[in-house]
Design a protein around this motif. Structure first.
Motif, PDB file in Angstrom:
ATOM      1  N   TYR A 137     -58.535  -0.418 -14.934  1.00 53.04           N
ATOM      2  CA  TYR A 137     -57.545  -1.385 -15.430  1.00 53.04           C
ATOM      3  C   TYR A 137     -56.755  -2.067 -14.317  1.00 53.04           C
ATOM      4  N   LEU A 138     -57.163  -1.879 -13.071  1.00 57.11           N
ATOM      5  CA  LEU A 138     -56.505  -2.553 -11.951  1.00 57.11           C
ATOM      6  C   LEU A 138     -56.862  -4.036 -11.971  1.00 57.11           C
ATOM      7  N   VAL A 139     -55.861  -4.893 -12.055  1.00 59.97           N
ATOM      8  CA  VAL A 139     -56.110  -6.335 -12.148  1.00 59.97           C
ATOM      9  C   VAL A 139     -55.824  -7.062 -10.838  1.00 59.97           C
ATOM     10  N   GLU A 140     -55.050  -6.423  -9.955  1.00 63.52           N
ATOM     11  CA  GLU A 140     -54.699  -7.085  -8.704  1.00 63.52           C
ATOM     12  C   GLU A 140     -54.266  -6.039  -7.684  1.00 63.52           C
ATOM     13  N   GLY A 141     -54.623  -6.252  -6.441  1.00 59.38           N
ATOM     14  CA  GLY A 141     -54.188  -5.352  -5.381  1.00 59.38           C
ATOM     15  C   GLY A 141     -55.063  -4.125  -5.248  1.00 59.38           C
ATOM     16  N   ASN A 142     -54.453  -3.044  -4.729  1.00 56.25           N
ATOM     17  CA  ASN A 142     -55.177  -1.798  -4.462  1.00 56.25           C
ATOM     18  C   ASN A 142     -54.390  -0.606  -4.981  1.00 56.25           C
ATOM     19  N   LEU A 143     -55.039   0.542  -4.958  1.00 55.77           N
ATOM     20  CA  LEU A 143     -54.369   1.774  -5.334  1.00 55.77           C
ATOM     21  C   LEU A 143     -53.550   2.284  -4.155  1.00 55.77           C
ATOM     22  N   ASN A 169     -47.195  -7.277  -3.635  1.00 54.50           N
ATOM     23  CA  ASN A 169     -46.625  -7.117  -2.292  1.00 54.50           C
ATOM     24  C   ASN A 169     -45.119  -7.385  -2.230  1.00 54.50           C
ATOM     25  N   ASP A 170     -44.477  -7.598  -3.390  1.00 47.73           N
ATOM     26  CA  ASP A 170     -43.019  -7.728  -3.411  1.00 47.73           C
ATOM     27  C   ASP A 170     -42.374  -6.371  -3.122  1.00 47.73           C
ATOM     28  N   THR A 171     -41.194  -6.394  -2.540  1.00 45.54           N
ATOM     29  CA  THR A 171     -40.410  -5.175  -2.350  1.00 45.54           C
ATOM     30  C   THR A 171     -39.393  -5.075  -3.480  1.00 45.54           C
ATOM     31  N   ILE A 172     -39.340  -3.925  -4.118  1.00 46.35           N
ATOM     32  CA  ILE A 172     -38.438  -3.731  -5.256  1.00 46.35           C
ATOM     33  C   ILE A 172     -37.474  -2.592  -4.960  1.00 46.35           C
ATOM     34  N   THR A 173     -36.313  -2.643  -5.614  1.00 40.46           N
ATOM     35  CA  THR A 173     -35.309  -1.596  -5.465  1.00 40.46           C
ATOM     36  C   THR A 173     -35.274  -0.752  -6.729  1.00 40.46           C
ATOM     37  N   ALA A 174     -35.379   0.556  -6.555  1.00 39.02           N
ATOM     38  CA  ALA A 174     -35.337   1.483  -7.682  1.00 39.02           C
ATOM     39  C   ALA A 174     -34.113   2.379  -7.548  1.00 39.02           C
ATOM     40  N   LYS A 189     -36.421   1.730  -1.879  1.00 32.47           N
ATOM     41  CA  LYS A 189     -37.193   0.492  -1.876  1.00 32.47           C
ATOM     42  C   LYS A 189     -38.685   0.829  -1.824  1.00 32.47           C
ATOM     43  N   TYR A 190     -39.454   0.118  -2.667  1.00 31.86           N
ATOM     44  CA  TYR A 190     -40.900   0.334  -2.729  1.00 31.86           C
ATOM     45  C   TYR A 190     -41.620  -1.005  -2.676  1.00 31.86           C
ATOM     46  N   THR A 191     -42.879  -0.942  -2.292  1.00 30.27           N
ATOM     47  CA  THR A 191     -43.709  -2.148  -2.223  1.00 30.27           C
ATOM     48  C   THR A 191     -44.778  -2.091  -3.310  1.00 30.27           C
ATOM     49  N   ILE A 192     -44.957  -3.176  -4.027  1.00 30.43           N
ATOM     50  CA  ILE A 192     -45.970  -3.239  -5.104  1.00 30.43           C
ATOM     51  C   ILE A 192     -47.329  -3.487  -4.451  1.00 30.43           C
ATOM     52  N   VAL A 193     -48.146  -2.456  -4.391  1.00 31.08           N
ATOM     53  CA  VAL A 193     -49.463  -2.593  -3.755  1.00 31.08           C
ATOM     54  C   VAL A 193     -50.577  -2.836  -4.784  1.00 31.08           C
ATOM     55  N   GLY A 194     -50.295  -2.560  -6.059  1.00 29.57           N
ATOM     56  CA  GLY A 194     -51.311  -2.756  -7.090  1.00 29.57           C
ATOM     57  C   GLY A 194     -50.690  -3.034  -8.437  1.00 29.57           C
ATOM     58  N   ILE A 195     -51.411  -3.798  -9.255  1.00 31.49           N
ATOM     59  CA  ILE A 195     -50.943  -4.141 -10.609  1.00 31.49           C
ATOM     60  C   ILE A 195     -52.046  -3.760 -11.592  1.00 31.49           C
ATOM     61  N   TYR A 196     -51.680  -3.015 -12.620  1.00 35.71           N
ATOM     62  CA  TYR A 196     -52.655  -2.610 -13.640  1.00 35.71           C
ATOM     63  C   TYR A 196     -52.238  -3.155 -15.003  1.00 35.71           C
ATOM     64  N   PHE A 203     -46.932   2.933 -22.645  1.00 32.83           N
ATOM     65  CA  PHE A 203     -46.823   3.400 -21.267  1.00 32.83           C
ATOM     66  C   PHE A 203     -46.705   2.245 -20.269  1.00 32.83           C
ATOM     67  N   ASP A 204     -47.360   1.132 -20.570  1.00 34.30           N
ATOM     68  CA  ASP A 204     -47.297  -0.011 -19.651  1.00 34.30           C
ATOM     69  C   ASP A 204     -45.868  -0.508 -19.448  1.00 34.30           C
ATOM     70  N   LYS A 205     -45.046  -0.360 -20.464  1.00 38.85           N
ATOM     71  CA  LYS A 205     -43.705  -0.944 -20.389  1.00 38.85           C
ATOM     72  C   LYS A 205     -42.756  -0.170 -19.469  1.00 38.85           C
ATOM     73  N   ASN A 206     -43.145   1.066 -19.048  1.00 40.47           N
ATOM     74  CA  ASN A 206     -42.183   1.817 -18.219  1.00 40.47           C
ATOM     75  C   ASN A 206     -42.800   2.717 -17.147  1.00 40.47           C
ATOM     76  N   MET A 207     -44.129   2.715 -16.991  1.00 42.85           N
ATOM     77  CA  MET A 207     -44.755   3.653 -16.061  1.00 42.85           C
ATOM     78  C   MET A 207     -44.981   3.034 -14.691  1.00 42.85           C
ATOM     79  N   MET A 208     -44.465   3.709 -13.645  1.00 43.59           N
ATOM     80  CA  MET A 208     -44.701   3.324 -12.259  1.00 43.59           C
ATOM     81  C   MET A 208     -45.333   4.511 -11.539  1.00 43.59           C
ATOM     82  N   ILE A 209     -46.432   4.277 -10.861  1.00 45.95           N
ATOM     83  CA  ILE A 209     -47.168   5.349 -10.192  1.00 45.95           C
ATOM     84  C   ILE A 209     -46.941   5.269  -8.695  1.00 45.95           C
TER      85      ILE A 209
END
Length: 411
Positions: A137-143, A169-174, A189-196, A203-209
């Motif tokens: 289900y990975l649509v963009e980026g990498n694991l 590749n955006d940087t997000i604050t958690a 701070k984390y970097t979005i390396v993949g989008i699924y 689960f899609d609405k709140n799960m971050m791996i």
């Protein structure tokens, strides 16, 4: 020589048969059989497809069986750590049918942007994690890559990305809520390396791996402390049996729970598909049988003179009934042939082109999944043929009531 079959073939091949009064009724009966098998195939394929797809998605997010500390109190959040030094980790030595055992730890947090925020569950995993599900289900980026001292890359769903107007590749604050060991909320701070995009809205609405080491640091845990273990099985159908075996193998301070036990409402809902499918099958066979009975009666009444002649020549009632039952069986087989061709074509088109879409908030999938096995097709066809044939035996008794002297008189 099977003369009953020979006569039935001659009737079927005859031009008079094709242009007879019964021809429209026969065509309706064949169409009813074809429509019946089409609807039954689609019902079985969609029912099984939804069941398999939903349960596979749930296993992808939660594993088939989770082993956690009793103190976690059925929460998705890992509150009490479990030591990785367990006899069953990294594998159960005395239990077969287990694909993988992997550690995890969950932490509740909030993703913030300049204009919006979103609640998330940060699921930390390690190098032993099976990425098969997310690769699909990975649509963009990498694991995320955990083979480095510290991994700040995370995997986010397309749902969260769209809501927060983020991109790869955006940087997000958690921000993570305080715990017993950490009174002040922590910002990371984390970097979005993949989008699924699994299509499972729950689960899609709140799960971050991400990296389990991040959760360990947030909770002030050591590297040997995790939230629990996820067990992946080779076969989902063995989940109850393997769940009992696993529960007997783990320490008394630990609790094992299958996803069926953890989410009874979801699995109770998809179990209803079986009842719906059986109801549809029963209705379709009944309708097809009624149409075939009508067609058989018309065929018999249209050939009353032939029945009388065969009786006068010494044929028994049983032999004459066989003639018409052979004839009716041919009509059933013809309907089944066209029904299978059309029904399986529709299933294959849906499988490859995803034409029919669904609301993921209701059905947990974005497109209608289909699954059909050879044995399901075979049993549907055999069941329809046998049941329709049995339904035709009783009305064929009308042949025994035909008097040859009267029927031949008007020939």
């Amino acid at each position: 020589m099977n003369y009953e079959l020979f006569i039935a073939k001659r009737i079927i091949a005859g031009k008079k048969y094709k242009n007879s009064i019964s021809s429209p009724i026969i065509k309706i009966a064949i169409t009813a059989i074809a429509l019946g098998i089409i609807i039954m195939l689609i019902a079985v394929a969609t029912g099984a497809g939804l069941q398999y797809k939903i349960r596979d998605k749930m296993a992808g997010f939660k594993g088939h069986i989770q082993i956690v500390n009793y103190d976690n109190n059925n929460s998705d959040v890992s509150t009490t750590p479990v030591s990785v030094n367990q006899d069953f980790y990294p594998e159960f030595k005395d239990i077969s049918g287990i694909k993988n055992v992997q550690v995890f730890a969950n932490k509740v947090g909030i993703l913030r942007t300049d204009s919006d925020f979103e609640g998330i569950v940060f699921k930390g995993v390690s190098t032993d994690y099976d990425w098969t599900f997310f690769k699909e289900y990975l649509v963009e980026g990498n694991l995320p890559d955990f083979n480095q001292p510290r991994t700040k890359g995370v995997l986010l769903s397309q749902t969260i990305i769209n809501r927060l107007q983020l991109k790869l590749n955006d940087t997000i604050t958690a921000t993570f809520v305080k715990t017993a060991n950490s009174k002040i909320p922590s910002n990371r701070k984390y970097t979005i390396v993949g989008i699924y995009n699994s299509g499972f809205a729950q689960f899609d609405k709140n799960m971050m791996i991400g990296d389990i080491r991040e959760v360990q640091k947030l909770n002030k845990w050591t590297e040997n402390e995790v939230g629990g273990f996820e067990v992946l099985l080779d076969e989902f159908d063995t989940i109850t049996e393997k769940g009992e075996e696993i529960n007997n193998e783990i320490a008394v301070t630990l609790n094992s729970k299958s996803i069926i036990e953890a989410y009874p409402n979801v699995f109770g809902w998809i179990k209803l598909f079986d009842n719906n499918v059986w109801f549809i099958i029963a209705i379709m066979i009944f309708i097809a049988g009624i149409n075939m009975i009508t067609a058989l009666l018309v065929l018999i009444l249209e050939r009353v003179q032939m029945v009388g002649i065969l009786k006068a020549l010494g044929s028994s009632n049983t032999s004459i009934r066989k003639v018409f039952l052979y004839n009716a069986s041919y009509l059933i087989l013809k309907g089944l042939l066209w029904g299978n061709i059309i029904g399986l074509s529709i299933i294959f088109i849906q499988h490859y082109f995803k034409i029919i879409t669904l609301n993921p908030d209701t059905y947990y999938v974005t497109t209608m999944p289909v699954y059909i096995s050879f044995w399901a097709v075979l049993l549907l066809n055999l069941g329809t043929l046998i049941l329709c044939f049995l339904m035709l035996i009783i009305p064929s008794v009308i042949i025994t009531k035909i008097d040859p002297s009267k029927s031949i008189k008007f020939a």
